[in-house]
Design a protein around this motif. Structure first.
Motif, PDB file in Angstrom:
ATOM      1  N   ALA A 175       0.842  -1.198   0.000  1.00  0.00           N
ATOM      2  CA  ALA A 175       0.000   0.000   0.000  1.00  0.00           C
ATOM      3  C   ALA A 175       0.874   1.243   0.000  1.00  0.00           C
ATOM      4  O   ALA A 175       1.846   1.324   0.747  1.00  0.00           O
ATOM      5  CB  ALA A 175      -0.925  -0.008   1.211  1.00  0.00           C
ATOM      6  N   GLY A 176       0.540   2.210  -0.817  1.00  0.00           N
ATOM      7  CA  GLY A 176       1.339   3.415  -0.926  1.00  0.00           C
ATOM      8  C   GLY A 176       1.130   4.357   0.247  1.00  0.00           C
ATOM      9  O   GLY A 176       0.024   4.487   0.777  1.00  0.00           O
ATOM     10  N   VAL A 177       2.201   5.035   0.645  1.00  0.00           N
ATOM     11  CA  VAL A 177       2.158   6.024   1.723  1.00  0.00           C
ATOM     12  C   VAL A 177       2.679   7.341   1.167  1.00  0.00           C
ATOM     13  O   VAL A 177       3.704   7.379   0.485  1.00  0.00           O
ATOM     14  CB  VAL A 177       3.009   5.585   2.926  1.00  0.00           C
ATOM     15  CG1 VAL A 177       2.993   6.652   4.013  1.00  0.00           C
ATOM     16  CG2 VAL A 177       2.511   4.253   3.470  1.00  0.00           C
ATOM     17  N   LEU A 178       1.969   8.432   1.470  1.00  0.00           N
ATOM     18  CA  LEU A 178       2.340   9.758   0.999  1.00  0.00           C
ATOM     19  C   LEU A 178       2.754  10.612   2.199  1.00  0.00           C
ATOM     20  O   LEU A 178       2.080  10.614   3.239  1.00  0.00           O
ATOM     21  CB  LEU A 178       1.156  10.412   0.284  1.00  0.00           C
ATOM     22  CG  LEU A 178       1.382  11.809  -0.311  1.00  0.00           C
ATOM     23  CD1 LEU A 178       2.451  11.771  -1.397  1.00  0.00           C
ATOM     24  CD2 LEU A 178       0.074  12.359  -0.872  1.00  0.00           C
ATOM     25  N   VAL A 179       3.855  11.343   2.046  1.00  0.00           N
ATOM     26  CA  VAL A 179       4.364  12.161   3.150  1.00  0.00           C
ATOM     27  C   VAL A 179       5.115  13.344   2.564  1.00  0.00           C
ATOM     28  O   VAL A 179       5.674  13.266   1.459  1.00  0.00           O
ATOM     29  CB  VAL A 179       5.283  11.312   4.067  1.00  0.00           C
ATOM     30  CG1 VAL A 179       6.503  10.813   3.323  1.00  0.00           C
ATOM     31  CG2 VAL A 179       5.686  12.079   5.312  1.00  0.00           C
ATOM     32  N   LEU A 180       5.095  14.472   3.274  1.00  0.00           N
ATOM     33  CA  LEU A 180       5.851  15.650   2.864  1.00  0.00           C
ATOM     34  C   LEU A 180       7.275  15.590   3.410  1.00  0.00           C
ATOM     35  O   LEU A 180       7.529  14.976   4.449  1.00  0.00           O
ATOM     36  CB  LEU A 180       5.174  16.921   3.376  1.00  0.00           C
ATOM     37  CG  LEU A 180       3.826  17.288   2.763  1.00  0.00           C
ATOM     38  CD1 LEU A 180       3.175  18.400   3.582  1.00  0.00           C
ATOM     39  CD2 LEU A 180       3.981  17.724   1.317  1.00  0.00           C
ATOM     40  N   ASP A 181       8.190  16.287   2.756  1.00  0.00           N
ATOM     41  CA  ASP A 181       9.575  16.289   3.236  1.00  0.00           C
ATOM     42  C   ASP A 181       9.780  17.243   4.407  1.00  0.00           C
ATOM     43  O   ASP A 181      10.888  17.366   4.918  1.00  0.00           O
ATOM     44  CB  ASP A 181      10.549  16.607   2.102  1.00  0.00           C
ATOM     45  CG  ASP A 181      10.442  18.030   1.571  1.00  0.00           C
ATOM     46  OD1 ASP A 181       9.544  18.788   2.027  1.00  0.00           O
ATOM     47  OD2 ASP A 181      11.250  18.404   0.692  1.00  0.00           O
ATOM     48  N   ALA A 241       6.982   4.503  -0.069  1.00  0.00           N
ATOM     49  CA  ALA A 241       6.586   5.865   0.273  1.00  0.00           C
ATOM     50  C   ALA A 241       6.903   6.824  -0.864  1.00  0.00           C
ATOM     51  O   ALA A 241       7.919   6.693  -1.555  1.00  0.00           O
ATOM     52  CB  ALA A 241       7.289   6.326   1.540  1.00  0.00           C
ATOM     53  N   THR A 242       6.032   7.805  -1.038  1.00  0.00           N
ATOM     54  CA  THR A 242       6.279   8.930  -1.930  1.00  0.00           C
ATOM     55  C   THR A 242       6.486  10.159  -1.056  1.00  0.00           C
ATOM     56  O   THR A 242       5.596  10.522  -0.274  1.00  0.00           O
ATOM     57  CB  THR A 242       5.103   9.165  -2.885  1.00  0.00           C
ATOM     58  OG1 THR A 242       4.958   8.018  -3.742  1.00  0.00           O
ATOM     59  CG2 THR A 242       5.335  10.407  -3.739  1.00  0.00           C
ATOM     60  N   VAL A 243       7.645  10.781  -1.170  1.00  0.00           N
ATOM     61  CA  VAL A 243       7.969  11.951  -0.360  1.00  0.00           C
ATOM     62  C   VAL A 243       7.860  13.190  -1.248  1.00  0.00           C
ATOM     63  O   VAL A 243       8.641  13.366  -2.174  1.00  0.00           O
ATOM     64  CB  VAL A 243       9.379  11.847   0.245  1.00  0.00           C
ATOM     65  CG1 VAL A 243       9.673  13.065   1.112  1.00  0.00           C
ATOM     66  CG2 VAL A 243       9.514  10.562   1.060  1.00  0.00           C
ATOM     67  N   ARG A 246      -3.022   6.190  -6.153  1.00  0.00           N
ATOM     68  CA  ARG A 246      -3.771   5.544  -5.076  1.00  0.00           C
ATOM     69  C   ARG A 246      -2.849   5.369  -3.878  1.00  0.00           C
ATOM     70  O   ARG A 246      -1.837   4.671  -3.947  1.00  0.00           O
ATOM     71  CB  ARG A 246      -4.279   4.176  -5.544  1.00  0.00           C
ATOM     72  CG  ARG A 246      -4.982   3.360  -4.477  1.00  0.00           C
ATOM     73  CD  ARG A 246      -6.305   3.972  -4.080  1.00  0.00           C
ATOM     74  NE  ARG A 246      -7.019   3.136  -3.125  1.00  0.00           N
ATOM     75  CZ  ARG A 246      -8.165   3.474  -2.551  1.00  0.00           C
ATOM     76  NH1 ARG A 246      -8.731   4.626  -2.859  1.00  0.00           N
ATOM     77  NH2 ARG A 246      -8.750   2.670  -1.693  1.00  0.00           N
ATOM     78  N   TYR A 247      -3.187   6.033  -2.775  1.00  0.00           N
ATOM     79  CA  TYR A 247      -2.420   5.918  -1.541  1.00  0.00           C
ATOM     80  C   TYR A 247      -3.312   5.364  -0.440  1.00  0.00           C
ATOM     81  O   TYR A 247      -4.481   5.743  -0.324  1.00  0.00           O
ATOM     82  CB  TYR A 247      -1.868   7.278  -1.119  1.00  0.00           C
ATOM     83  CG  TYR A 247      -0.799   7.815  -2.041  1.00  0.00           C
ATOM     84  CD1 TYR A 247       0.509   7.355  -1.950  1.00  0.00           C
ATOM     85  CD2 TYR A 247      -1.109   8.758  -3.008  1.00  0.00           C
ATOM     86  CE1 TYR A 247       1.501   7.839  -2.788  1.00  0.00           C
ATOM     87  CE2 TYR A 247      -0.127   9.256  -3.856  1.00  0.00           C
ATOM     88  CZ  TYR A 247       1.169   8.787  -3.743  1.00  0.00           C
ATOM     89  OH  TYR A 247       2.146   9.268  -4.594  1.00  0.00           O
ATOM     90  N   ALA A 248      -2.735   4.490   0.362  1.00  0.00           N
ATOM     91  CA  ALA A 248      -3.480   3.967   1.503  1.00  0.00           C
ATOM     92  C   ALA A 248      -3.427   4.916   2.680  1.00  0.00           C
ATOM     93  O   ALA A 248      -4.361   4.980   3.476  1.00  0.00           O
ATOM     94  CB  ALA A 248      -2.915   2.606   1.917  1.00  0.00           C
ATOM     95  N   LEU A 249      -2.318   5.680   2.786  1.00  0.00           N
ATOM     96  CA  LEU A 249      -2.096   6.484   3.989  1.00  0.00           C
ATOM     97  C   LEU A 249      -1.380   7.776   3.647  1.00  0.00           C
ATOM     98  O   LEU A 249      -0.439   7.782   2.845  1.00  0.00           O
ATOM     99  CB  LEU A 249      -1.251   5.691   4.995  1.00  0.00           C
ATOM    100  CG  LEU A 249      -0.970   6.348   6.346  1.00  0.00           C
ATOM    101  CD1 LEU A 249      -2.260   6.448   7.169  1.00  0.00           C
ATOM    102  CD2 LEU A 249       0.094   5.583   7.125  1.00  0.00           C
TER     103      LEU A 249
END
Length: 481
Positions: A144-150, A166-168, A190-193
């Motif tokens: 599952a993909g995770v999205l986060v800011l740097d 993760a995608t940062v 599509r991100y799970a979180l």
């Protein structure tokens, strides 16, 4: 070891005379109200005096609450009251075991209530925010993909990077652009979180949380909030915000007894692998395998930190009992006083992530032109009795984005902070700009300190002097982690 006698800062900033300890530089401090004149709540260590390198002693000005807070007096009193009752929990037949079990489970309920948990939510007692986010990271479905800011603290960046999915996102220059970038990314992939900070540990800033949660949920993405710098400073509710989880630490919430919490949705926590395999996390064990309990016990293997949970719950009760707006008003008065004072000092830059963000918490990152942050922090401690933070604050990508990859300074206030503490910092900075250090300073194991320090630091701490020098941690200068 390198030694240097630091000269007075060059240029027009060096002119003038030093303000006395305890007084603010003339013309830099605005009027302030009663909310800043006294502590909002009593804390352990208030009024503690510390030695200066000059041989004098002064009351300690604790302006590093973003790293760790002192214990509330109510927390220390409750721990002392409960300590004689401590025993093994959950499986003991003895009376004190039953009492300790009741204390622990009651603490869990009160911790959850403090952050507005829904009836279906679960509270896992952890060691700290880092531990709590690691628990959740182990339960996010595989792939599952995770999205986060740097802009995140490392605790809310490294667990997702370590998963490899993760995608940062690079943080845009304004809050409006950041929301637009998140909306576009969540709509395209599509991100799970989505993992997001509730308040920056560098600047105190945050995105509008309810809006972030709403746009994530529109895309079917869940949200975890790093609440380490949020819940000690602002009212927060999972139910009201719609966030799926929040993680936070006792040592940042006036309960430095080794407990934190992850509170939120149960389903992933029930299905994920046990965080720490051991007793208390299982319903049945055979030679061939084990049947694990549901959350929260699934992730609390081993003997739990009963006293830490009680301490955290007591701090939650105390902060929750404050009148509405009291904490905001106290911190606002202190932050405004500090920022206005810093604006009156030449060469000082207050760090901001977004010029259009809402009101920050009482965390102020700043730089002083031409001054090494580590040296200045050592000077403020040794010559003025002020404790604040220097370095990169476990937020290396953010500091690089703000143009200070070598580090900065950070002053942070809390319920025990007063206007006098802020004034001490402003006076110390003015004295540095006017006259520079009065003694020589040396770099030892990457940290500045007085070259000939007469203060009984090691003896007071009861530890090997070398251990103190090795304690830079992730807040250290650029050459350190």
């Amino acid at each position: 070891m390198s030694t240097a006698v630091l000269p007075r800062p060059a240029g027009p900033d060096a002119a003038g005379s030093a303000a006395p300890v305890g007084a603010a530089p003339a013309g830099t401090v605005p009027a302030h109200g009663p909310a800043a004149d006294a502590p909002l709540l009593p804390v352990v260590g208030a009024g503690l005096t510390v030695p200066l390198v000059t041989g004098a002693t002064v009351p300690y000005a604790q302006l590093d609450t973003a790293a760790s807070t002192p214990a509330l007096a109510a927390v220390a009193a409750r721990v002392a009251e409960v300590l004689p009752l401590y025993a093994s929990v959950h499986r003991g037949a003895g009376y004190l075991s039953q009492v300790s079990t009741a204390l622990y489970e009651s603490a869990r309920d009160r911790i959850a209530a403090f952050v507005g948990a829904r009836d279906s939510d679960v509270c896992v007692v952890t060691r700290n925010t880092t531990d709590a986010l690691a628990v959740l990271a182990g339960c996010v479905p595989a792939g599952a993909g995770v999205l986060v800011l740097d802009a995140e603290h490392h605790a809310d960046l490294l667990p997702w990077q370590r998963r490899g999915d993760a995608t940062v996102l690079a943080t845009p220059a304004t809050a409006a652009e950041t929301l637009a970038r998140l909306r576009a990314e969540l709509g395209a992939e599509r991100y799970a979180l989505l993992a997001v900070t509730g308040a920056s540990n560098v600047t105190g800033e945050a995105l509008p949380l309810a809006e972030v949660v709403a746009l994530a949920h529109q895309s079917g993405t869940r949200v975890v909030v790093d609440g380490a710098q949020l819940v000690p400073h602002r009212r927060f509710s999972l139910a009201d915000s719609g966030a799926d989880w929040v993680a936070f630490s006792g040592h940042k919430l006036y309960a430095p007894f080794g407990a934190g919490a992850l509170v939120g949705r149960r389903d992933w926590l029930d299905a994920g692998p046990a965080y720490l395999a051991g007793g208390g996390a299982v319903a049945e064990v055979t030679a061939a395998g084990a049947r694990w309990l549901a959350a929260p016990h699934r992730h609390e293997g081993g003997s739990p930190n009963v006293l830490g949970a009680v301490a955290l719950a007591t701090a939650c009760d105390a902060l929750g009992a404050l009148p509405d707006g009291a904490l905001d008003a106290h911190e606002r008065a202190l932050r405004e006083r500090l920022v206005a004072g810093l604006a009156g000092l030449p060469g000082v830059r207050v760090l901001r992530i977004w010029p259009d963000s809402g009101e920050p918490t009482g965390v102020v990152g700043f730089t002083v032109e031409g001054a090494d942050p580590g040296l200045l922090a050592a000077y403020l401690s040794a010559e003025h009795g002020i404790g604040l933070r220097d370095g990169r604050f476990c937020a290396h990508p953010l500091l690089a984005r703000l143009g200070v990859p070598g580090g900065a300074l950070r002053a942070s206030v809390g319920v025990g902070t007063t206007a006098a503490d802020v004034d001490r910092l402003l006076a110390g900075l003015a004295a540095y700009l006017a006259d520079g250090p009065s003694v020589a300073y040396a770099v030892v194991d990457g940290r500045w300190q007085p070259a000939d320090d007469p203060r009984p630091l090691a003896a007071l701490a009861g530890v090997d002097p070398g251990a103190l020098a090795r304690g830079a941690g992730c807040g250290g200068p650029a050459g350190h982690p």
